[in-house]
Design an enzyme around this catalytic site. Structure first.
Site, PDB file in Angstrom:
ATOM      1  N   HIS A  56       8.431   0.666  -1.751  1.00  0.00           N
ATOM      2  CA  HIS A  56       8.736  -0.755  -1.568  1.00  0.00           C
ATOM      3  C   HIS A  56      10.245  -1.004  -1.638  1.00  0.00           C
ATOM      4  O   HIS A  56      10.959  -0.351  -2.396  1.00  0.00           O
ATOM      5  CB  HIS A  56       8.025  -1.587  -2.640  1.00  0.00           C
ATOM      6  N   TYR A  63       8.426  -7.020  -1.100  1.00  0.00           N
ATOM      7  CA  TYR A  63       7.486  -8.005  -1.629  1.00  0.00           C
ATOM      8  C   TYR A  63       8.127  -9.390  -1.690  1.00  0.00           C
ATOM      9  O   TYR A  63       9.341  -9.524  -1.614  1.00  0.00           O
ATOM     10  CB  TYR A  63       7.001  -7.566  -3.021  1.00  0.00           C
TER      11      TYR A  63
HETATM   12 ZN    ZN Z   1       2.884  -1.143  -0.542  1.00  0.00          ZN
END
Ligand code: ZN
Length: 275
Positions: free
Chosen positions: A179, A225
């Protein structure tokens, strides 16, 4: 195989039960306003996981044991997929038959998209393949990071994971990417507000000694995110630096940077050379 312990399982249960937020009754085609990270969070919240499910970290990254949480970047563990003499990286996949043809088409579109912008070629598996992705509708959306050896599951649950960007996101994990907010240089670009993070979910924001290959931190990465991910109080869990008003985490598919770093990691531009 997942090694289990009562402790890990209960920790996982806490982790999953503490996620909350969306009604399960949302229809499949309601993704209109939602980013990939919101879709992932929604799909992976409220799951009842069994002891057979792999441990998830970072929301949707599967690991076999807790020890791997702090593993070095996958690419230095030799987990990249092999390049062939024609300069392409062929990655065998098998799609289990519990998907409808419409669902299968979404998955195939995601797999095929990589051939339009990189040297990655996902192709149907053959019995002689040693390493391959088994794309299944398991409990939520998740993938291991990088090539694991042998069969490795990429879970795309029928309820919640079948969107183009979500498929790309999980495939990028399988290709070796983490991420965006766990990048080694993330503190220069986002401030993590641990005080707003749900208890037990802090591990989603741990930093990893990632190889950034000279690529810029990308707020629009499909691997970034969103601002309120794992928030316990509706306050942001990540604030951009220096401009706290910059929007981020709203990608619906791979960004230009995601594509560039994939091509860099796999040296797609070099054709016949390594990795
Ligand atoms: Zn992921």
């Amino acid at each position: 195989m997942a090694r289990k312990s009562a402790f890990r399982f209960s920790a996982l249960a806490v982790l999953l039960l503490s996620a909350c937020c969306w009604a399960d009754s949302e229809a499949e085609d309601d993704s209109g306003e939602l980013s990939v990270s919101e879709l992932l969070e929604r799909a992976n919240s409220n799951l009842i996981r069994s002891a057979n499910d792999p441990i998830l970290t970072g929301g949707d990254i599967a690991i076999d044991s807790e020890a791997e949480k702090n593993a070095d970047p996958c690419t230095s563990r030799g987990c990249m997929w092999m390049k062939f003499s024609d300069g392409k990286v062929y990655i065998p996949y098998y799609i289990t038959n519990h998907f409808s043809s419409r669902e299968k088409a979404i998955i195939t579109r995601g797999l095929d998209s990589f051939s339009s912008f990189s040297c990655i070629r996902f192709r149907p598996s053959r019995s002689s393949d040693r390493d391959w992705l088994s794309i299944e509708s398991q409990n939520g959306c998740y993938s291991f990071v990088g090539r694991r050896g042998g069969k490795q599951v990429v879970s795309l649950a029928r309820s919640g994971c079948l969107y183009h960007g979500t498929v790309q996101h999980e495939l990028l994990h399988a290709l070796g990417f983490n991420h965006e907010q766990t990048r080694s240089d993330r503190d220069n670009h986002i401030r993590v507000m641990l005080q707003n993070v749900q208890s037990g979910m802090e591990h989603n924001f741990r930093k990893i000694a990632t190889l950034n290959q000279g690529t810029a931190y990308d707020y629009n990465s499909v691997m970034q995110y969103h601002k309120y991910a794992f928030s316990k109080n509706n306050q942001p869990t990540m604030v951009p630096i220096p401009n706290s008003n910059v929007s981020f985490g709203s990608a619906k598919q791979m960004s230009r940077n995601d594509i560039a770093r994939l091509n860099t990691l796999y040296k797609c531009y070099l054709g016949l050379d390594e990795p």
